[in-house]
Scaffold this motif. Structure first.
Motif, short mmCIF file in Angstrom:
data_model
loop_
_atom_site.label_atom_id
_atom_site.label_comp_id
_atom_site.label_asym_id
_atom_site.label_seq_id
_atom_site.Cartn_x
_atom_site.Cartn_y
_atom_site.Cartn_z
N ASN A 247 64.43 28.22 51.39
CA ASN A 247 65.88 28.30 51.23
C ASN A 247 66.49 26.94 51.55
OD1 ASN A 247 65.70 28.17 54.00
ND2 ASN A 247 66.79 30.08 54.39
N SER A 248 67.80 26.85 51.63
CA SER A 248 68.45 25.56 51.85
C SER A 248 68.04 24.94 53.18
CB SER A 248 69.97 25.74 51.79
OG SER A 248 70.41 26.71 52.73
N THR A 249 67.90 25.75 54.22
CA THR A 249 67.49 25.21 55.52
C THR A 249 66.08 24.62 55.46
OG1 THR A 249 68.89 26.77 56.73
CG2 THR A 249 67.06 25.80 57.94
N GLU A 251 64.49 23.56 52.76
CA GLU A 251 64.47 22.41 51.87
C GLU A 251 65.03 21.16 52.56
OE1 GLU A 251 66.67 23.92 48.63
OE2 GLU A 251 64.99 25.06 47.78
N GLU A 252 66.11 21.30 53.32
CA GLU A 252 66.67 20.15 54.02
C GLU A 252 65.72 19.65 55.10
OE1 GLU A 252 70.55 21.17 55.45
OE2 GLU A 252 71.23 21.82 53.46
N ASP A 294 76.90 31.79 55.47
CA ASP A 294 75.81 31.30 54.62
C ASP A 294 74.52 32.05 54.95
OD1 ASP A 294 74.25 29.88 52.89
OD2 ASP A 294 74.38 27.97 53.97
N GLU A 296 72.12 32.96 53.15
CA GLU A 296 70.93 32.42 52.48
C GLU A 296 70.22 31.39 53.34
OE1 GLU A 296 68.68 29.47 50.15
OE2 GLU A 296 70.56 29.15 51.26
N ALA A 297 70.93 30.75 54.28
CA ALA A 297 70.33 29.70 55.11
C ALA A 297 69.52 30.26 56.27
CB ALA A 297 71.44 28.80 55.66
#
Length: 341
Positions: A247-249, A251-252, A294, A296-297
């Motif tokens: 997820n975004s977390t 990936e970052e 958020d 999704e994070a």
């Protein structure tokens, strides 16, 4: 179901050798009762519940099904503010007779549970752990491979782990866990020497599972290459490997070089619970209904079997489908055998 009787079904009094994994806060009475009514074993996770909540949930299950169900407790005391001993006492007092332990030793509780006629399961990640569990009186071992979603106990894949465990404890029922989401996987587990299968990710995609709609959507959309095994979401239960959907977390964090400290957004509040309690980015907190922000994070716990988890069904429909698929897969193997005799 004809053809699906195993030492596990005999030991637990169930009709099909399927166990709904105790998938944290995603477990709830409707999921457990739906699974139990269909002849499989429903499981309730109680590790993060206080005594009154545990009693309330168990009462709902007891009045909701005549089927078989059990509870799971994470025996690692760092995972929860509530003690394992207190959980065992509460559940025994409520008449629970199937106890599953993970991330820790069931040994301190075996005699107490056996004294009430109960059955003890313990999750293991190696043949040695399985032998030790059986020596300590555990009745059934759960061999969890590293393909599993959520928190993971083993560094070994399910396929090599299950036969090792089955050989190590030949007189004890073995349940295979990790990467299993359909009847083909269950049949494969039985062929490897297991007596049943433990499915978690597939039950996230049921109508009854207590998960946020965005979480369920990601489970349905993700493929087998889109999960990550790490210790990233360690706020609340540190240093325990787990598998989540990218997820975004994630990936970052990966883009930053996967740092162990000073992670991107380390102090961020990314969501809030239904009671307006803030949820931190790297918190070990399941995305459940009523959460805002958020979502999704947050850690989207799921195993590599997301690749074959594509539809939402009721828990009862899913158990029936899995049983039919398993029977078909086993019959196919028997047809091959017959054709080559």
């Amino acid at each position: 179901m004809a053809g699906l009787s195993t030492p596990l079904t005999d030991a637990l009094g169930i009709d099909v050798p399927i166990v709904q994994a105790p998938i944290g806060s995603a477990t709830c009475p409707p999921l457990v009762t739906g699974v139990a009514d269909a002849g499989a074993l429903g499981m309730l996770a109680v590790t993060w519940c206080d005594e009154s909540t545990t009693r309330k949930l168990l009462a709902e299950i007891e009045t909701g099904t005549d089927g078989r169900f059990g509870i799971n407790i994470v025996a690692d005391e760092s995972a929860s503010e509530f003690s394992t001993d207190a959980h065992v006492e509460t559940c025994l007092d409520e008449g629970v007779d199937i106890f599953s332990f993970s991330f820790g030793d069931a040994a301190p509780f075996v005699d107490r549970i056996h004294a009430t006629g109960g059955t003890v399961l313990q999750s293991v990640g190696s043949a040695e752990q399985a032998r030790n569990a059986v020596v300590n009186g555990v009745d059934i071992v759960v061999a969890q491979g590293w393909e599993a979603g959520g928190h993971v106990q083993s560094d070994v894949a399910t396929m090599p782990l299950v036969p090792r465990v089955a050989d190590a404890v030949p007189d004890t029922p073995v349940v295979a866990a990790g990467g299993i989401a359909d009847g083909r996987g269950i049949a494969a587990a039985l062929s490897l020497g297991a007596d049943g299968a433990w499915l978690g990710t597939r039950f996230l995609a049921t109508k009854e599972a207590h998960v946020h709609r965005k979480y369920r959507s990601r489970v349905l959309e993700a493929n087998e290459t889109e999960t990550v095994h790490s210790t990233l979401f360690d706020d609340g239960w540190p240093d325990v490997p787990h598998r989540v959907i990218e997820n975004s977390t994630v990936e970052e964090w990966m883009a930053a070089g996967e740092p162990e400290t000073d992670r991107p957004g380390d102090r961020d509040i990314v969501a809030e619970a239904a009671d307006e309690h803030p949820v931190r980015r790297y918190e070990d907190s399941l995305a459940v209904p009523g959460m805002g922000g958020d979502v999704e994070a947050l850690p989207l716990y799921a195993g590599q079997s997301v690749g074959v988890t594509e539809t939402v069904r009721s828990a009862g429909e899913l158990v029936s489908l899995l049983a039919e698929e398993t029977t078909d897969a086993l019959e196919r193997v028997n047809d091959y055998r017959t054709a080559n005799e």
